[in-house]
Write a protein that holds these residues in place. Structure first.
Motif, PDB file in Angstrom:
ATOM      1  N   LEU A  38       0.835  -1.197   0.000  1.00 53.34           N
ATOM      2  CA  LEU A  38       0.000   0.000   0.000  1.00 53.34           C
ATOM      3  C   LEU A  38       0.871   1.248   0.000  1.00 53.34           C
ATOM      4  O   LEU A  38       0.642   2.186  -0.773  1.00 53.34           O
TER       5      LEU A  38
ATOM      6  N   THR B 290       1.110   4.121  -2.975  1.00 55.48           N
ATOM      7  CA  THR B 290       0.656   5.448  -2.578  1.00 55.48           C
ATOM      8  C   THR B 290       1.745   6.495  -2.780  1.00 55.48           C
ATOM      9  O   THR B 290       1.499   7.564  -3.338  1.00 55.48           O
TER      10      THR B 290
ATOM     11  N   ARG C 160      -5.936   7.434   0.197  1.00 57.42           N
ATOM     12  CA  ARG C 160      -5.583   6.012   0.048  1.00 57.42           C
ATOM     13  C   ARG C 160      -5.267   5.351   1.388  1.00 57.42           C
ATOM     14  O   ARG C 160      -5.780   4.276   1.695  1.00 57.42           O
TER      15      ARG C 160
END
Length: 139
Positions: free
Chosen positions: A25, A29, A70
């Protein structure tokens, strides 16, 4: 509790499945944030001074908003501390906290140089466990 590196993201602690998920992640991002900064034209974006002498630009805010959207939606139970967001003391009671500088090196960014980056870290009980940054020229 061993060190690990996932595509350049340094990691220390947390359960391996959580760590792998958060590192993936974080990588996506941070790269997304860099792309926003890279496509903006620094001499054509609005900028202002925060405090005594800290420059801020529309790009700082756009990158911050992308990262916040996000990370906060994917990890709603984590705390949040960003240079470009209002501080929320609720983060002090969180076990895990994202720490963000959306455009680290705004002066260089506004001058059209490539000595800026997007920086994000995940802290667990005051100890950094993940850190990711992507410099201006990196893909």
């Amino acid at each position: 509790m061993a060190d690990a590196s996932i595509d350049g993201v340094q990691a220390k602690t947390l359960a391996s499945d959580v760590l792998t998920r958060e590192a993936t992640l974080l990588k996506a991002t941070v790269r997304g944030g860099r792309r926003i900064g890279a496509f903006a034209v620094p001499d054509r974006i609005e900028n202002w001074t925060k405090g005594a002498s800290s420059p801020v630009s529309e790009a700082d805010i756009a990158v911050n908003d992308l990262i916040a959207g996000r990370l906060r939606s994917a990890t709603p139970d984590y705390g949040w501390l960003s240079e470009e967001s209002a501080d929320d003391d609720a983060r002090l009671g969180k076990h895990l906290v994202w720490i963000v500088d959306p455009i680290d090196g705004t002066r260089g960014y506004l001058a059209g140089r490539e000595d800026w980056c997007v920086s994000v870290a995940l802290v667990e009980d005051t100890r950094p466990v993940l850190a990711g940054s992507v410099r201006a020229g990196e893909r």
